[in-house]
Design a protein around this motif. Structure first.
Motif, PDB file in Angstrom:
ATOM      1  N   TYR A 471       0.832  -1.202   0.000  1.00 13.89           N
ATOM      2  CA  TYR A 471       0.000   0.000   0.000  1.00 13.89           C
ATOM      3  C   TYR A 471       0.873   1.261   0.000  1.00 13.89           C
ATOM      4  N   LEU A 472       1.916   1.264   0.828  1.00 13.45           N
ATOM      5  CA  LEU A 472       2.813   2.427   0.867  1.00 13.45           C
ATOM      6  C   LEU A 472       3.514   2.615  -0.471  1.00 13.45           C
ATOM      7  N   ASP A 473       3.926   1.518  -1.104  1.00 16.79           N
ATOM      8  CA  ASP A 473       4.579   1.624  -2.416  1.00 16.79           C
ATOM      9  C   ASP A 473       3.625   2.224  -3.448  1.00 16.79           C
ATOM     10  N   ARG A 474       2.347   1.825  -3.381  1.00 14.94           N
ATOM     11  CA  ARG A 474       1.371   2.392  -4.317  1.00 14.94           C
ATOM     12  C   ARG A 474       1.185   3.879  -4.068  1.00 14.94           C
ATOM     13  N   ARG A 475       1.133   4.264  -2.794  1.00 15.78           N
ATOM     14  CA  ARG A 475       0.970   5.676  -2.477  1.00 15.78           C
ATOM     15  C   ARG A 475       2.169   6.495  -2.948  1.00 15.78           C
ATOM     16  N   VAL A 476       3.373   5.941  -2.785  1.00 14.33           N
ATOM     17  CA  VAL A 476       4.573   6.639  -3.256  1.00 14.33           C
ATOM     18  C   VAL A 476       4.536   6.801  -4.766  1.00 14.33           C
ATOM     19  N   ALA A 477       4.175   5.714  -5.477  1.00 16.73           N
ATOM     20  CA  ALA A 477       4.124   5.782  -6.934  1.00 16.73           C
ATOM     21  C   ALA A 477       3.092   6.802  -7.398  1.00 16.73           C
ATOM     22  N   LEU A 478       1.941   6.826  -6.739  1.00 18.08           N
ATOM     23  CA  LEU A 478       0.903   7.801  -7.095  1.00 18.08           C
ATOM     24  C   LEU A 478       1.368   9.216  -6.783  1.00 18.08           C
ATOM     25  N   PHE A 479       2.007   9.383  -5.632  1.00 14.78           N
ATOM     26  CA  PHE A 479       2.464  10.697  -5.203  1.00 14.78           C
ATOM     27  C   PHE A 479       3.501  11.264  -6.168  1.00 14.78           C
ATOM     28  N   LEU A 480       4.411  10.425  -6.614  1.00 11.82           N
ATOM     29  CA  LEU A 480       5.465  10.887  -7.521  1.00 11.82           C
ATOM     30  C   LEU A 480       4.994  10.965  -8.959  1.00 11.82           C
ATOM     31  N   GLY A 481       3.946  10.226  -9.280  1.00 13.24           N
ATOM     32  CA  GLY A 481       3.477  10.186 -10.662  1.00 13.24           C
ATOM     33  C   GLY A 481       2.469  11.249 -11.002  1.00 13.24           C
ATOM     34  N   GLU A 482       1.883  11.881  -9.978  1.00 15.92           N
ATOM     35  CA  GLU A 482       0.892  12.910 -10.242  1.00 15.92           C
ATOM     36  C   GLU A 482       1.540  14.105 -10.925  1.00 15.92           C
ATOM     37  N   LYS A 483       0.831  14.657 -11.889  1.00 14.82           N
ATOM     38  CA  LYS A 483       1.329  15.857 -12.562  1.00 14.82           C
ATOM     39  C   LYS A 483       1.166  17.047 -11.643  1.00 14.82           C
ATOM     40  N   GLU A 484       2.249  17.737 -11.363  1.00 15.56           N
ATOM     41  CA  GLU A 484       2.225  18.890 -10.461  1.00 15.56           C
ATOM     42  C   GLU A 484       1.944  20.161 -11.251  1.00 15.56           C
ATOM     43  N   THR A 485       0.864  20.800 -10.920  1.00 19.43           N
ATOM     44  CA  THR A 485       0.530  22.071 -11.549  1.00 19.43           C
ATOM     45  C   THR A 485       0.857  23.206 -10.591  1.00 19.43           C
ATOM     46  N   GLU A 486       0.841  24.402 -11.117  1.00 17.99           N
ATOM     47  CA  GLU A 486       1.172  25.545 -10.271  1.00 17.99           C
ATOM     48  C   GLU A 486       0.167  25.717  -9.151  1.00 17.99           C
ATOM     49  N   ASN A 487      -1.084  25.342  -9.431  1.00 17.30           N
ATOM     50  CA  ASN A 487      -2.091  25.471  -8.378  1.00 17.30           C
ATOM     51  C   ASN A 487      -1.811  24.560  -7.214  1.00 17.30           C
ATOM     52  N   GLU A 488      -1.157  23.402  -7.479  1.00 15.95           N
ATOM     53  CA  GLU A 488      -0.851  22.470  -6.407  1.00 15.95           C
ATOM     54  C   GLU A 488       0.334  22.943  -5.580  1.00 15.95           C
ATOM     55  N   THR A 489       1.164  23.795  -6.149  1.00 16.89           N
ATOM     56  CA  THR A 489       2.340  24.220  -5.404  1.00 16.89           C
ATOM     57  C   THR A 489       2.033  25.353  -4.437  1.00 16.89           C
ATOM     58  N   GLU A 490       0.847  25.940  -4.563  1.00 17.57           N
ATOM     59  CA  GLU A 490       0.518  27.083  -3.717  1.00 17.57           C
ATOM     60  C   GLU A 490      -0.502  26.691  -2.670  1.00 17.57           C
ATOM     61  N   ASN A 491      -0.317  27.173  -1.489  1.00 19.43           N
ATOM     62  CA  ASN A 491      -1.286  26.982  -0.415  1.00 19.43           C
ATOM     63  C   ASN A 491      -2.343  28.066  -0.505  1.00 19.43           C
ATOM     64  N   GLU A 492      -3.526  27.745   0.002  1.00 17.81           N
ATOM     65  CA  GLU A 492      -4.621  28.709  -0.089  1.00 17.81           C
ATOM     66  C   GLU A 492      -4.278  30.028   0.592  1.00 17.81           C
ATOM     67  N   THR A 493      -3.526  29.976   1.684  1.00 19.28           N
ATOM     68  CA  THR A 493      -3.205  31.211   2.396  1.00 19.28           C
ATOM     69  C   THR A 493      -2.267  32.104   1.605  1.00 19.28           C
ATOM     70  N   GLU A 494      -1.644  31.528   0.562  1.00 16.45           N
ATOM     71  CA  GLU A 494      -0.669  32.290  -0.211  1.00 16.45           C
ATOM     72  C   GLU A 494      -1.269  32.800  -1.499  1.00 16.45           C
ATOM     73  N   LYS A 495      -2.068  31.970  -2.189  1.00 14.86           N
ATOM     74  CA  LYS A 495      -2.373  32.289  -3.557  1.00 14.86           C
ATOM     75  C   LYS A 495      -3.820  32.676  -3.817  1.00 14.86           C
ATOM     76  N   GLU A 496      -4.765  32.050  -3.128  1.00 11.21           N
ATOM     77  CA  GLU A 496      -6.162  32.235  -3.478  1.00 11.21           C
ATOM     78  C   GLU A 496      -6.611  33.645  -3.095  1.00 11.21           C
ATOM     79  N   THR A 497      -6.983  34.405  -4.074  1.00  7.38           N
ATOM     80  CA  THR A 497      -7.488  35.754  -3.821  1.00  7.38           C
ATOM     81  C   THR A 497      -8.903  35.837  -4.372  1.00  7.38           C
ATOM     82  N   MET A 498      -9.639  36.779  -3.860  1.00  4.20           N
ATOM     83  CA  MET A 498     -11.027  36.931  -4.293  1.00  4.20           C
ATOM     84  C   MET A 498     -11.295  38.386  -4.611  1.00  4.20           C
TER      85      MET A 498
END
Length: 499
Positions: A471-498
């Motif tokens: 299970y941990l190996d699957r989670r690692v593979a999924l974690f590293l295989g996900e495409k990282e977008t700019e929205n994922e690199t920012e936390n809501e407290t930093e980037k989300e404006t209204m």
């Protein structure tokens, strides 16, 4: 009879699950029943124990839904102990660290870099990781204004070249290390910071946390400043400054579910009742978004939700356990089949929107009620208990009810029972459990509930260490295989404006 090897594997699996629960729930802050120092000492021991004895699994835990505090501690521990890993393990660690840093809020990463510098960790891998993260920042000029000391510390530690000059991509060095040298900056935020020293109009152009200091320096009235700064405030900053009350057009449903629950609980009862339609609708919308593909797939779901006095949390984690329970209430309603959810609060209150921390914790009585057959005489498919585990009215009744239910009434396990606990027990190095046969998982955000129910089954003792490692190996593979977008690199407290 188990062989020694199997016993060792079982102990390893239990240790990893124990650490996962701690890394999800504990933040080193004071809880209702334990002080901050107790929490910190307990976490220190667990991190050291798991890193030394299960180094590979310690790194793999970065792929789990652990909180940011422990993710940063794991990264620091891995960078400190590079000599304990093989070359292949270091390569995997480097990828895991980079992926996790990309998901951490930038302010926490800069804080981590200060810890790295304080610890004297300056090997080639560490410098490369820090340089790559800084290079991936969407706007280093923005960071230089908002996190000036953090950027400065990181640049010094990795010997980052910041050429002096007036070009937009090279003037950050002048801003950090030679302030006042340039008459003006091409980067709009850097120049706004320069002008804000003597021009009130420039204050509103800066990030809110920076603008607050300049507003105080200029003696600006708070109301006028908030109105001018509103377009550049993040959603969380609006909530903290009560800007939502002034601008009812703000979309609360876009908030993360647990954070929205915290906001709802911060309102007086009168406001909650007056805004019932708005708040309930926002909670349900956020819950549907959090459930995603799991919506409606859990069948008949009964929940026991803890709103006893201990759910008030502490001064550092005010109402956090109650907020998790409220968020889980709405999420479980979405996860259940339509019309097949039943939520029971320990206080007996029937209105989820008006819950408050009050009274003892009669978990046993509520578990008895929850195990009652629903319409049509059918037992629930799932029983979910959201509580800190301090069953005290009477003490231990919940564990005994669940033991008898499993042994006498439901030996075939038709009803899946899981306990999720939002509070770390420093003395026990784990979250408090109701009974040995009940799978228990730590929880910090209700949004992680579906994933935590999956990992909780390993604590039930019916699966082995091999399944956990897979299970941990699957989670690692999924974690590293996900495409990282700019929205994922920012936390809501930093980037989300209204607007």
């Amino acid at each position: 009879m188990r062989t020694p090897e199997n016993s060792a594997d079982l102990i390893a699996a239990e240790d990893v699950l124990l650490f996962a629960n701690a890394a999800i729930t504990a933040t080193g802050q004071r809880e209702f029943r334990s002080g901050a120092l107790d929490q910190q000492l307990s976490l220190d021991f667990l991190h050291t124990y798991v890193r030394v004895n299960y180094h590979r699994l310690y790194a793999a835990s970065l792929a789990l839904d652990i909180n940011d505090h422990n993710a940063a501690r794991i990264v620091l521990g891995l960078l400190e102990s590079a000599g304990e890993a093989s070359a292949e393990e270091r390569r995997t660690e480097g990828r895991l660290i980079a992926a996790r840093l990309a998901r951490l809020p930038p302010q926490r990463v800069y804080r981590l870099f200060r810890e790295v510098r304080r610890a004297g960790i300056n090997n080639r891998r560490t410098r490369a990781i820090m340089r790559d993260w800084l290079a991936a920042r969407p706007d280093l000029g923005h960071d230089a204004v908002k996190y000036r000391s953090g950027v400065k510390t990181a640049a010094r530690h990795v010997h980052l070249r910041c050429p002096q000059g007036a070009e937009p991509l090279t003037e950050v060095g002048s801003f950090l290390f030679r302030p006042g040298k340039l008459a003006r900056y091409e980067h709009p935020l850097l120049d706004a910071w320069r002008r804000a020293h003597y021009e009130q109009g420039a204050v509103a152009e800066l990030p809110f946390t920076v603008a607050e200091g300049f507003a105080a320096r200029h003696g600006m009235k708070r109301e006028a400043f908030l109105k001018r700064a509103a377009p550049r405030m993040t959603r969380l900053e609006r909530l903290r400054t009560h800007a939502v009350a002034q601008r009812p057009d703000v979309d609360l449903a876009a908030m993360p579910l647990t954070r929205l629950a915290l906001y709802v609980l911060s309102l007086p009862f009168e406001q909650r009742a007056a805004r019932r339609t708005e708040l309930t609708g926002a909670l349900r919308t956020a819950a549907r978004r959090a459930a995603g593909r799991h919506a409606g797939s859990w069948g008949r779901v009964h929940a026991v939700l803890d709103d006893s006095f201990s759910s008030s949390g502490s001064g550092q984690k005010r109402r956090r356990p109650l907020a998790v329970a409220l968020a889980c209430h709405h999420l479980l309603e979405v996860l259940a089949a339509p019309g097949a959810f039943r939520g029971l609060w320990t206080s007996g209150r029937g209105d989820a929107l008006l819950v408050r921390p009050w009274g003892p914790t009669p978990l046993g009585m509520r578990v008895l009620d929850a195990l009652e057959p629903g319409p049509g005489g059918a037992a629930p498919d799932r029983l979910v208990i959201v509580s800190d585990g301090w069953d005290n009215a009477p003490a231990g009744l919940a564990g005994e009810v669940l033991r008898v239910w499993r042994a006498r009434l439901d030996p075939g396990r038709r009803t899946a029972v899981v306990h999720v606990n939002p509070v770390y027990d420093a003395a026990g190095f784990d979250v408090r459990r109701l009974a040995a046969g009940v799978p228990t998982a730590g929880i910090r955000d209700a949004e992680d509930l579906p994933a935590l129910v999956e990992i909780a089954r390993f604590a039930e003792g019916r699966t082995g260490a091999a399944e956990l490692h897979a299970y941990l190996d699957r989670r690692v593979a999924l974690f590293l295989g996900e495409k990282e977008t700019e929205n994922e690199t920012e936390n809501e407290t930093e980037k989300e404006t209204m607007s």
